[in-house]
Design a protein around this motif. Structure first.
Motif, mmCIF file in Angstrom:
data_model
loop_
_atom_site.group_PDB
_atom_site.id
_atom_site.type_symbol
_atom_site.label_atom_id
_atom_site.label_comp_id
_atom_site.label_asym_id
_atom_site.label_seq_id
_atom_site.Cartn_x
_atom_site.Cartn_y
_atom_site.Cartn_z
ATOM 1 N N ALA A 127 -3.996 10.516 -20.358
ATOM 2 C CA ALA A 127 -4.702 10.726 -19.098
ATOM 3 C C ALA A 127 -3.753 10.377 -17.964
ATOM 4 O O ALA A 127 -2.856 9.560 -18.126
ATOM 5 C CB ALA A 127 -5.957 9.849 -19.029
ATOM 6 N N PRO A 128 -3.925 11.001 -16.808
ATOM 7 C CA PRO A 128 -3.073 10.649 -15.663
ATOM 8 C C PRO A 128 -3.354 9.226 -15.195
ATOM 9 O O PRO A 128 -4.505 8.863 -14.940
ATOM 10 C CB PRO A 128 -3.465 11.683 -14.607
ATOM 11 N N ILE A 129 -2.295 8.429 -15.117
ATOM 12 C CA ILE A 129 -2.410 7.039 -14.687
ATOM 13 C C ILE A 129 -1.652 6.880 -13.374
ATOM 14 O O ILE A 129 -0.528 7.374 -13.232
ATOM 15 C CB ILE A 129 -1.818 6.076 -15.731
ATOM 16 N N VAL A 130 -2.259 6.207 -12.415
ATOM 17 C CA VAL A 130 -1.617 5.960 -11.131
ATOM 18 C C VAL A 130 -1.686 4.487 -10.786
ATOM 19 O O VAL A 130 -2.526 3.745 -11.317
ATOM 20 C CB VAL A 130 -2.262 6.779 -9.988
ATOM 21 N N ALA A 131 -0.811 4.064 -9.918
ATOM 22 C CA ALA A 131 -0.887 2.741 -9.296
ATOM 23 C C ALA A 131 -0.799 2.949 -7.799
ATOM 24 O O ALA A 131 -0.062 3.815 -7.330
ATOM 25 C CB ALA A 131 0.233 1.834 -9.790
ATOM 26 N N TYR A 132 -1.546 2.178 -7.060
ATOM 27 C CA TYR A 132 -1.515 2.326 -5.609
ATOM 28 C C TYR A 132 -1.862 1.003 -4.945
ATOM 29 O O TYR A 132 -2.430 0.102 -5.561
ATOM 30 C CB TYR A 132 -2.481 3.421 -5.143
ATOM 31 N N MET A 133 -1.490 0.904 -3.679
ATOM 32 C CA MET A 133 -1.781 -0.281 -2.892
ATOM 33 C C MET A 133 -3.025 -0.030 -2.051
ATOM 34 O O MET A 133 -3.211 1.058 -1.510
ATOM 35 C CB MET A 133 -0.590 -0.626 -2.003
ATOM 36 N N THR A 134 -3.870 -1.028 -1.965
ATOM 37 C CA THR A 134 -5.063 -0.929 -1.141
ATOM 38 C C THR A 134 -5.244 -2.208 -0.344
ATOM 39 O O THR A 134 -4.666 -3.250 -0.677
ATOM 40 C CB THR A 134 -6.309 -0.656 -1.998
ATOM 41 N N LEU A 135 -6.036 -2.122 0.699
ATOM 42 C CA LEU A 135 -6.338 -3.292 1.526
ATOM 43 C C LEU A 135 -7.816 -3.637 1.438
ATOM 44 O O LEU A 135 -8.426 -4.073 2.406
ATOM 45 C CB LEU A 135 -5.946 -3.031 2.983
ATOM 46 N N GLU A 136 -8.395 -3.449 0.257
ATOM 47 C CA GLU A 136 -9.826 -3.677 0.098
ATOM 48 C C GLU A 136 -10.219 -5.119 0.368
ATOM 49 O O GLU A 136 -11.344 -5.407 0.748
ATOM 50 C CB GLU A 136 -10.254 -3.255 -1.308
ATOM 51 N N THR A 137 -9.302 -6.063 0.142
ATOM 52 C CA THR A 137 -9.596 -7.472 0.390
ATOM 53 C C THR A 137 -9.039 -7.933 1.732
ATOM 54 O O THR A 137 -9.133 -9.106 2.069
ATOM 55 C CB THR A 137 -9.006 -8.345 -0.725
ATOM 56 N N GLY A 138 -8.446 -7.013 2.495
ATOM 57 C CA GLY A 138 -7.791 -7.379 3.737
ATOM 58 C C GLY A 138 -6.328 -7.732 3.546
ATOM 59 O O GLY A 138 -5.597 -7.890 4.513
ATOM 60 N N LEU A 139 -5.897 -7.865 2.289
ATOM 61 C CA LEU A 139 -4.520 -8.158 1.944
ATOM 62 C C LEU A 139 -4.029 -7.097 0.968
ATOM 63 O O LEU A 139 -4.832 -6.477 0.263
ATOM 64 C CB LEU A 139 -4.416 -9.558 1.307
ATOM 65 N N PRO A 140 -2.704 -6.875 0.888
ATOM 66 C CA PRO A 140 -2.200 -5.837 -0.026
ATOM 67 C C PRO A 140 -2.454 -6.184 -1.485
ATOM 68 O O PRO A 140 -2.059 -7.237 -1.975
ATOM 69 C CB PRO A 140 -0.704 -5.787 0.292
ATOM 70 N N VAL A 141 -3.137 -5.283 -2.176
ATOM 71 C CA VAL A 141 -3.470 -5.439 -3.588
ATOM 72 C C VAL A 141 -3.104 -4.142 -4.295
ATOM 73 O O VAL A 141 -3.334 -3.053 -3.766
ATOM 74 C CB VAL A 141 -4.979 -5.721 -3.771
ATOM 75 N N VAL A 142 -2.515 -4.248 -5.474
ATOM 76 C CA VAL A 142 -2.175 -3.068 -6.255
ATOM 77 C C VAL A 142 -3.223 -2.852 -7.347
ATOM 78 O O VAL A 142 -3.627 -3.792 -8.031
ATOM 79 C CB VAL A 142 -0.771 -3.186 -6.874
ATOM 80 N N ILE A 143 -3.653 -1.609 -7.479
ATOM 81 C CA ILE A 143 -4.625 -1.227 -8.502
ATOM 82 C C ILE A 143 -3.999 -0.165 -9.397
ATOM 83 O O ILE A 143 -3.376 0.780 -8.906
ATOM 84 C CB ILE A 143 -5.915 -0.687 -7.858
#
Length: 293
Positions: A32-48
């Motif tokens: 399956a296609p797997i990705v990683a990305y940065m988000t600011l869901e917590t207000g701080l940079p988090v990688v998912i």
């Protein structure tokens, strides 16, 4: 009648739960296609890390991470880890959750890129004064300086054959794209424009480089043909588009689009020009990386 209805409802619930459990158990075994990305869901940079087919997510929220890059076997990530005084390059094992810090200096180390054979990680750093490109082994050994500039070299991207690295540099006065041959050290300027050309990424077949540029006014996405050195616009929009990445099959490019201060991941099909949004990040999504496996 009521008893039969309750029994049927319970059976349906059990079957549904069993199917959900089976899906999660089998998901890692199904390509399956797997990705990683940065988000600011917590207000701080988090990688998912996310499995796009099965919607399974792994959140790396114990540090300030960005710039994810997958190892060739997709088992590890190289990341930029923000510190109080600069940033370091780290690797994270997705199977064991082991974190390894590769650099340790009061400086900036950023934009890691894993080599196609997995032997080295390229990154940009100013730990010797000027910003240059370095490579280092995934265990933190055998660090080598690749470029020697008194300007700024950053955002390294490996060629598919691992023989050279493209990067953005202002060594000529403006930010343009360059390529350096790792065996000979030969340097070649790829673009020459007065507006910044940044974030190069090599196509899987090695024939083209996608990059971001402000040559149309706002930041937009362009393609560079490495045989003719012709530059063609891929996505030109009044909004801010950046950080393009080739999809592993080479048929599409993804990039980050800033809309009212929020970043979204967009995908453009190279054959049809169809533009769609990938549903990543409830608040924002940026710095997308694709697993190669």
């Amino acid at each position: 009648m009521r008893r039969s209805w309750l029994g049927l409802t319970a059976l349906i619930l059990l079957v549904t739960l069993a199917l959900m459990l089976l899906r999660f158990m089998l998901a890692p075994l199904i390509p399956a296609p797997i990705v990683a990305y940065m988000t600011l869901e917590t207000g701080l940079p988090v990688v998912i890390v996310q499995d796009l087919n099965h919607r399974l997510k792994k959140r790396l929220d114990f540090d300030y991470f960005t710039d994810p890059s997958f190892s060739p076997d997709s088992a590890r990530l190289a990341l930029t880890s923000y510190l109080n005084f600069g940033s370091d390059i780290v690797t994270y094992d997705l199977r064991t959750s082991q974190l390894r810090r590769l650099t340790a200096s009061v400086a900036i180390a950023e934009s890691p890129a894993w080599s196609p054979d997995g032997a080295f990680i390229a990154y940009a750093s100013n730990h010797e004064g000027d910003n240059n490109i370095y490579i280092i082994r995934p265990d933190g050994s055998d660090e080598r300086r690749v470029t020697h500039s008194r300007a700024g070299d950053r955002q390294p991207a490996w060629s598919p054959d691992g023989a050279s690295i493209a990067f953005s540099s202002n060594r000529g006065g403006g930010w343009n794209l360059y390529r350096i041959d790792l065996a000979s050290g030969d340097l070649q300027q790829l673009t020459d424009h007065h507006t910044p050309d940044t974030s190069p990424d090599w196509s899987p077949d090695g024939a083209r480089i996608v990059f971001a540029s402000g040559r149309a006014g706002a930041s937009a996405i362009y393609l560079l043909d490495l045989e003719t050195f012709k530059v063609e616009p891929l996505v030109v929009d009044s909004r801010y588009d950046s950080l393009p990445k080739w999809m592993p099959d080479g048929n599409a490019v993804t990039f980050a689009r800033s809309v009212d201060g929020v970043s979204r991941i967009m995908r453009i099909d190279l054959a049809t020009g169809e533009l769609t949004r990938l549903g990543l990040g409830e608040v924002s999504a940026d710095s997308l990386a694709w697993a190669r496996g």
